[in-house]
Design a protein around this motif. Structure first.
Motif, PDB file in Angstrom:
ATOM      1  N   SER A  55       0.976  -1.442  -0.218  1.00  0.00           N
ATOM      2  CA  SER A  55       0.020  -0.159  -0.437  1.00  0.00           C
ATOM      3  C   SER A  55       1.300   1.583   0.137  1.00  0.00           C
ATOM      4  CB  SER A  55      -0.865   0.198   1.223  1.00  0.00           C
ATOM      5  OG  SER A  55      -0.035   0.524   2.773  1.00  0.00           O
ATOM      6  N   SER A  71      -9.418   0.299  -8.759  1.00  0.00           N
ATOM      7  CA  SER A  71      -8.807   2.082  -7.745  1.00  0.00           C
ATOM      8  C   SER A  71      -8.570   1.039  -5.829  1.00  0.00           C
ATOM      9  CB  SER A  71     -10.386   2.503  -8.011  1.00  0.00           C
ATOM     10  OG  SER A  71     -10.288   3.253  -6.653  1.00  0.00           O
ATOM     11  N   GLN A  72      -8.411   2.147  -6.522  1.00  0.00           N
ATOM     12  CA  GLN A  72      -8.243   1.950  -4.447  1.00  0.00           C
ATOM     13  C   GLN A  72      -9.402   2.054  -3.331  1.00  0.00           C
ATOM     14  OE1 GLN A  72      -3.900   4.308  -2.288  1.00  0.00           O
ATOM     15  NE2 GLN A  72      -4.449   4.957  -4.470  1.00  0.00           N
ATOM     16  N   LYS A  73     -10.035   2.559  -4.095  1.00  0.00           N
ATOM     17  CA  LYS A  73     -12.092   3.186  -3.930  1.00  0.00           C
ATOM     18  C   LYS A  73     -12.335   2.562  -4.641  1.00  0.00           C
ATOM     19  CE  LYS A  73     -10.389   7.026  -0.933  1.00  0.00           C
ATOM     20  NZ  LYS A  73     -10.869   8.435  -0.128  1.00  0.00           N
ATOM     21  N   LYS A  89     -15.684   1.198  -6.999  1.00  0.00           N
ATOM     22  CA  LYS A  89     -17.207   1.369  -6.773  1.00  0.00           C
ATOM     23  C   LYS A  89     -17.970  -0.243  -6.871  1.00  0.00           C
ATOM     24  CE  LYS A  89     -16.899   5.590  -8.549  1.00  0.00           C
ATOM     25  NZ  LYS A  89     -17.458   6.874 -10.247  1.00  0.00           N
ATOM     26  N   PHE A  93      -7.654  -6.571  -0.371  1.00  0.00           N
ATOM     27  CA  PHE A  93      -7.182  -5.508  -1.068  1.00  0.00           C
ATOM     28  C   PHE A  93      -5.869  -5.423  -1.166  1.00  0.00           C
ATOM     29  CE2 PHE A  93     -10.717  -3.102  -0.509  1.00  0.00           C
ATOM     30  CZ  PHE A  93     -10.996  -2.092  -0.652  1.00  0.00           C
ATOM     31  N   ASN A 112     -11.337   7.437 -10.582  1.00  0.00           N
ATOM     32  CA  ASN A 112     -11.948   6.535  -9.478  1.00  0.00           C
ATOM     33  C   ASN A 112     -13.066   5.678 -10.953  1.00  0.00           C
ATOM     34  OD1 ASN A 112     -12.433   4.521  -8.246  1.00  0.00           O
ATOM     35  ND2 ASN A 112     -13.672   5.654  -6.676  1.00  0.00           N
TER      36      ASN A 112
END
Length: 146
Positions: free
Chosen positions: A1, A33-35, A37, A60, A83
């Protein structure tokens, strides 16, 4: 990370291919993406959306934070991708004439991949690992997935 460490690994890979680097500011782009959807990624990466913290954390590490999920892009280009889901991101990268870190003739080059899955991430990781371990064989380090 750690994006700076991952950026270093990707720079080592680029150097291992003999590609010249420019003075541009490079940043790490996460294809997945790190976030992420849920509506874009849940079908292929269900554990990223698990209600179990441990299961989500492992997912993750294996997916989002794997070198095989990352590209090295010029900073402004990276920010413009945002994103997005895989197809939208890939199409936007084409529109911006961006290049994948993997050579165009590699089957795991982002523009050759029709469906982005954990197998794709793992295979991209192995391609990057091969080049780095060959180029820097005199150094003692162990690159692992995740």
């Amino acid at each position: 990370s750690d994006n700076k460490f991952c950026g270093l690994i990707l720079l080592m890979y680029t150097d291992g291919l003999g590609n010249p680097l420019t003075q541009q500011k490079y940043t790490v782009e996460h294809i997945l993406s790190q976030k992420p959807k849920e509506n874009d990624w849940k079908e292929d990466f269900p554990n990223l959306f698990s209600i179990e913290d441990d299961e989500r954390r492992v997912a993750f590490n294996e997916s989002v934070f794997c070198i095989g999920n990352m590209m090295l892009l010029e900073d402004r280009a990276n920010k413009s991708l945002g994103n997005l889901g895989f197809e939208k991101k890939k199409n936007k990268m084409k529109d911006l004439s961006l290049l994948d870190i993997l050579p165009a003739d590699n089957g795991y080059n982002i523009f050759k991949v029709s469906h982005f899955t954990q197998d794709t991430i793992n295979s991209r990781f192995e391609e990057i690992k091969k080049v780095i371990t060959k180029k820097y064989s005199g150094f003692k380090f162990n690159i692992t997935n995740g």
